[in-house]
Scaffold this motif. Structure first.
Motif, mmCIF file in Angstrom:
data_model
loop_
_atom_site.group_PDB
_atom_site.id
_atom_site.type_symbol
_atom_site.label_atom_id
_atom_site.label_comp_id
_atom_site.label_asym_id
_atom_site.label_seq_id
_atom_site.Cartn_x
_atom_site.Cartn_y
_atom_site.Cartn_z
ATOM 1 N N ASN B 48 2.987 -1.619 11.740
ATOM 2 C CA ASN B 48 2.136 -1.536 10.556
ATOM 3 C C ASN B 48 0.796 -0.898 10.922
ATOM 4 N N VAL B 50 -0.967 1.239 9.360
ATOM 5 C CA VAL B 50 -1.892 1.481 8.246
ATOM 6 C C VAL B 50 -2.782 0.258 7.998
ATOM 7 N N HIS B 51 -2.158 -0.925 7.885
ATOM 8 C CA HIS B 51 -2.938 -2.114 7.558
ATOM 9 C C HIS B 51 -3.111 -3.063 8.731
ATOM 10 N N PRO B 63 10.582 -0.574 10.031
ATOM 11 C CA PRO B 63 9.608 -1.575 9.572
ATOM 12 C C PRO B 63 9.264 -1.435 8.083
ATOM 13 N N ILE B 64 9.006 -2.598 7.462
ATOM 14 C CA ILE B 64 8.528 -2.615 6.069
ATOM 15 C C ILE B 64 7.369 -3.594 5.994
ATOM 16 N N ALA B 65 6.290 -3.203 5.333
ATOM 17 C CA ALA B 65 5.119 -4.075 5.203
ATOM 18 C C ALA B 65 4.814 -4.332 3.728
ATOM 19 N N GLU B 66 3.922 -5.300 3.491
ATOM 20 C CA GLU B 66 3.542 -5.770 2.150
ATOM 21 C C GLU B 66 4.585 -6.747 1.625
#
Lengths: 232, 219
Positions: B48, B50-51, B63-66
């Motif tokens: 992640n 970005v965040h 990967p998956i975020a949020e």
């Protein structure tokens, strides 16, 4: 659910968020009626249609009301489910598109707002820096998502194209007012080409406002804001 | 290909617990990796960039975020025991309420507990309004999702569990049975639900951790 029920969109021509459902409806060739809200004056109808947020856009489909622009776009894709699709078909690609759309709304848009309406030069400068950083990330995302094709969605305009593209008008206003180039051949070559393809797309060109018209709107909004500011 | 599912989370975070509930509802086996947010792992920063935040789900290396994006991904990948409703309009409503909880409720609820003075008073007033809205939306349903928990119930985990712990810690009486009888009934069903009760952190440890991290809240 009857797809043939009447479709209306409560919006405003200058609002990037209200543009999103219009693009989606045009992609699906669905006829709709625009109910135009005036700037700075929310109609009773809007307040009744979206009592929680009191914001545009609102989609009215028969007797159903749908609020929140990206939720409306997804609703449109699911109701009028035949091609062309707006969201990718693969769950992972959908998750990536939604991740970046959330980034646009939660990070990029606020930075654009700050660069335009932030109080004081420092705030505007900070907003601009965040926009530049955001565009660098989005350039990278564009290269990965598009895989050499014109749009984030590939050959077709998709969810993330709509999520970001609706801000192009206001991005140009920002470039003019801050006298800077944000979409730049050297730093964001992919997005420069993408922006051209986006604005020329048949589903977009009739709903994308002219930069000069938006500059006039920003002056009106600034006047309204100054008029309603509490006395010091 | 054998499924490889990993979840990067923090034991006290409602956001990573949301994802665990979704995985448990689907019966998906996963490896859980506890992150130390004061010393983020190289893997988290890689997955992640970005965040740099949890939760992050990694499915077969991708990967998956949020958290709400992850939950919809889980629902679309493992289709049994659906988390979102079937019909587009019901799905739009579920997404609307989940977003309302995330964007409107979480910050003011947090400020109701942890901020001070006029800021806290204003937060409490706003939080009360939002809780009334949710009370009306819930109505006489067992869960926001109907007979079974759905996206909105999972999204509301902070209200379902954390708020009670925060109220105990701070003495704040925001969500009470006389003011919000339907939400309180929902909380009771919620914390006893099989997919949820094993996924909640121990309340005493949570209170201890919050007290240590955020200090004493004004009563």
């Amino acid at each position: 659910m009857a797809k043939s029920e009447a479709v209306k969109v409560v919006g405003a021509w200058s609002s990037p968020f209200a543009m999103r459902p219009l693009i989606a409806l045009k992609i699906k060739s669905v006829e709709y009626e625009c109910l135009e809200e005036e700037i700075g004056c929310k109609s009773k109808f809007l307040l009744k249609s979206n009592p929680i947020h009191k914001k545009i856009p609102v989609l009215i489909h028969g007797d159903k009301l749908v609020c929140e622009s990206l939720i409306i776009v997804e609703y449109i894709d699911e109701v009028w489910s035949s091609a062309p699709s707006i969201l990718p078909s693969d769950p992972y690609d959908r998750a990536i598109a939604k991740f970046w759309a959330a980034f646009v709304d939660d990070k990029f848009y606020p930075s654009m707002k700050e660069s335009n309406t932030g109080v004081g030069e420092e705030a505007k400068k900070a907003g601009l820096e965040k926009m530049v950083d955001g565009l660098a990330l989005l350039e990278d995302a564009y290269v990965k998502c598009s895989k050499g094709k014109p749009f984030f969605g590939g050959n077709q305009l998709g969810y993330l194209d709509i999520a970001l593209g609706c801000f192009l008008g206001w991005l140009r206003v920002t470039e003019k007012s801050l006298q800077t180039k944000l979409l730049d051949e050297a730093k964001t070559p992919g997005l420069v080409n993408w922006a051209e393809s986006f604005c020329a797309h048949p589903a977009v060109k009739d709903v994308m406002p002219q930069t000069d018209q938006l500059i006039e709107v920003s002056k009106t909004v600034a006047k309204l804001r100054a008029a309603s500011a509490p006395p010091k | 290909m054998a499924e490889e599912v990993k979840l990067f989370g923090v034991w006290a975070s409602p956001l990573s617990r949301r994802v665990e509930i979704a995985l448990k509802m689907k019966g998906v086996k996963y490896e859980y990796i506890e992150e130390d947010l004061s010393n983020k792992s190289q893997l988290l920063l890689k997955y992640n960039p970005v965040h740099k935040k949890i939760p992050v789900l990694v499915h077969n290396g991708k990967p998956i975020a949020e958290s709400l994006v992850i939950i919809e991904y889980i629902d679309e990948t493992w289709k049994h025991n659906p988390i979102l409703p079937q019909h587009p309009y019901d799905r739009a409503l579920a997404r609307f309420w989940a977003k309302f909880i995330d964007e409107k409720c979480l910050t003011v609820l947090w400020n109701s507990i942890w901020s001070k003075g006029k800021e806290r008073e204003a937060a409490i007033e706003e939080a009360s309004e939002h809780l009334k809205t949710l009370e009306n939306e819930l109505g006489d349903k067992k869960f926001f999702g109907g007979e079974e928990i759905g996206l909105v119930d999972i999204a509301a985990i902070f209200i379902g569990f954390w708020l009670g712990a925060c109220q105990e810690l701070s003495g704040l009486e925001l969500l009470t049975e006389d003011k919000f009888p339907k939400l309180c009934k929902w909380i009771h069903e919620y914390v006893n639900h099989t997919a949820i009760k094993e996924n909640l952190p121990p309340k005493d440890k949570l209170i201890e951790a919050m007290s240590a991290r955020f200090g004493a809240a004004s009563k």
